[in-house]
Design an enzyme around this catalytic site. Sequence first.
Site, short mmCIF file in Angstrom:
data_model
loop_
_atom_site.label_atom_id
_atom_site.label_comp_id
_atom_site.label_asym_id
_atom_site.label_seq_id
_atom_site.Cartn_x
_atom_site.Cartn_y
_atom_site.Cartn_z
N THR A 1 0.94 -1.11 -0.09
CA THR A 1 -0.15 -0.19 -0.07
C THR A 1 0.62 1.45 -0.46
OG1 THR A 1 -0.07 0.56 3.00
CG2 THR A 1 -2.17 -1.25 0.76
N GLY B 1 2.31 -7.47 7.80
CA GLY B 1 2.89 -8.12 10.04
C GLY B 1 1.90 -8.92 10.67
N GLU B 2 0.67 -8.74 9.80
CA GLU B 2 -0.22 -9.52 10.77
C GLU B 2 -0.43 -10.69 9.91
OE1 GLU B 2 0.49 -6.58 12.34
OE2 GLU B 2 -0.17 -6.38 10.54
N ASP C 1 1.08 -4.97 19.72
CA ASP C 1 0.51 -4.22 18.58
C ASP C 1 1.13 -2.91 17.65
OD1 ASP C 1 0.29 -4.56 15.50
OD2 ASP C 1 -2.04 -4.51 16.05
N ASP D 1 3.57 -0.81 16.61
CA ASP D 1 4.50 -0.45 15.35
C ASP D 1 4.86 0.81 15.55
OD1 ASP D 1 2.48 -1.56 13.06
OD2 ASP D 1 1.65 -0.34 15.10
#
Length: 575
Positions: free
Chosen positions: A199, A216-217, A347, A349
């Site tokens: 993206t 990352g998920e 989470d 980041d």
Amino acid sequence: MGTGKSLVLGAVMGTSVLLASFFGTAQAERSGKGHHHHHASVVRTLAPVTQQMLDAAAKDETNWLHSNGSYDQTRFYPARQIHKGNVAGLKPVFAFHTGVVESMETAPIVVDGVMFITTSFNHVFAIDAVTGKEYWHYQHKLGPITTFCCGPNNRGVAIAGDKVFMGTLDSKLIALDAKTGKLLWETQIADPEKGYSETMAPVAVDGKVLIGTNGGEYGVRGFLKAFDADTGKLVWTFFTIPESGHEGVWKTTDATGRDLHRDIAAEQAQFARNSSFFETLGGGVWMPPAFDRATRTLFFAVGNPSPDLYGAERPGDNLYTNSLVAIDFETGQYKWHFQYIPHDVWDLDAVSPAVLVDVMDTDGKMIPGVIHGGKIGHVYVHDRRDGRLIRFSEAMVPQENLWALPTPEGTRMLPGANGGVEWSPIAFNPDTRLAYVALLHQPMTYHAETAPYPGGKLWLGGLFKSVPGEQQYGNVSAVNIDTGKIAWQARTEQPMIGGVLATGGELVFAGEGNGLFKAYDALTGKALWSFQCNAGVNAPAVSYMVNGKQYIAVAAGGNAQLNYKRGDSVFVFSL
């Protein structure tokens, strides 16, 4: 989450929701044949964008050549024709409708009066930046599988020479002819079946195109890659997860010195049983790297580890997740890193792009610096040469119960998983010495559960939920980077996502989920102007000049992650 990951579909409505509905596999927009449609004409007048132009972009009042304004990524536009004394007279010139009604996060690129914009599902448009007339439209034909989190977004193109470059949801990098929209080449960056997608807006430098990865998920191995701008061939890969050494130094505090409540003995015992999880440890690079021409160094933020909330699968500090990283531009070789949250299980980041500015050292000397707006709500100020943390700002959002560990029943801790500062790029005005930051406040509970690697499917190891009945809101904050003090804050009705523009006219522009696009006084935070765009303004604004007249442009398409009202418009304003 990286791009911000997260959550909360219903959060905005104040209900609590699992996120699954907004991750997953998209089958949308498969109708396109994947090619360009001419509506008007080719852009005959467009001259190639030289490397010299790209290097000088920070002082260029005519064009907006990088998604974040320049290689320094300050998002500062120097012209002052529109200023705090006359901004109240700003009026819309046109609204361009793309026909793709879905979240918009694009930062328009403008060259000699031609604007390039992208939409969700990887459309690219070239339009006249004064009239909105469409020159060409390219629709990427997505492959059968696209796996992404947080909406089918795209944050814009990069331009160099006579080409524009875009990353796609099915993890390709494509090059288009800037004059015609014709596809010149496409390269597969990574495997979408394993959870990779794109993206971010790429960055073009010296014949290379740089792009990171989402995912990352999904248990990916994050990276930043460099491709040859002429051919699309891979030049180098820097993996954000090292094959060995990813355990780090077993640090027990975050960057601000607060206790992370880690059970180091248990983690070390688990690591002794299995240390081979580097291929699935996450570490997406959501936003563009900054480039320092003097030292030929790239600086970028790396996102959360996988699985997001369940840390037993990945003992250790999980390098280089949640870090600021510097690498060599020519080779992709590691130079240094600074980790904000070792072994992140919330989470949270590092995702907002790194910004290169001179900063004041502790002894009052000005030195080359790099700053980053973090998810727990601080602006971090570093020495650019070695990554040393010089200072961090006062907290710009509430922090409560830091770092309480997630539990199966749920633990309340603030900030929630979206931040603080999400992917939203910050802006820096060198005259005021203030960094301008868009923030969100969303109280959440963190729930952890055992979760083995699911093979390219969503891998959160739990979930986060917004807390029913608790107020959510946002703010724009101005931080003095030489002292870390907050100069002002302007509160907004909803959590902020999308980013900030600062201008030489002592203005700060930022949009909101309720459709308002606002201009603030850069020194006081007073709102001086607003316009209702009728869809969430969740993209960063840009500014440019055509025939001596200054314009401001911003996309209003809403946001999937926070479920703000969708639209399909780019608005352009002038006096």
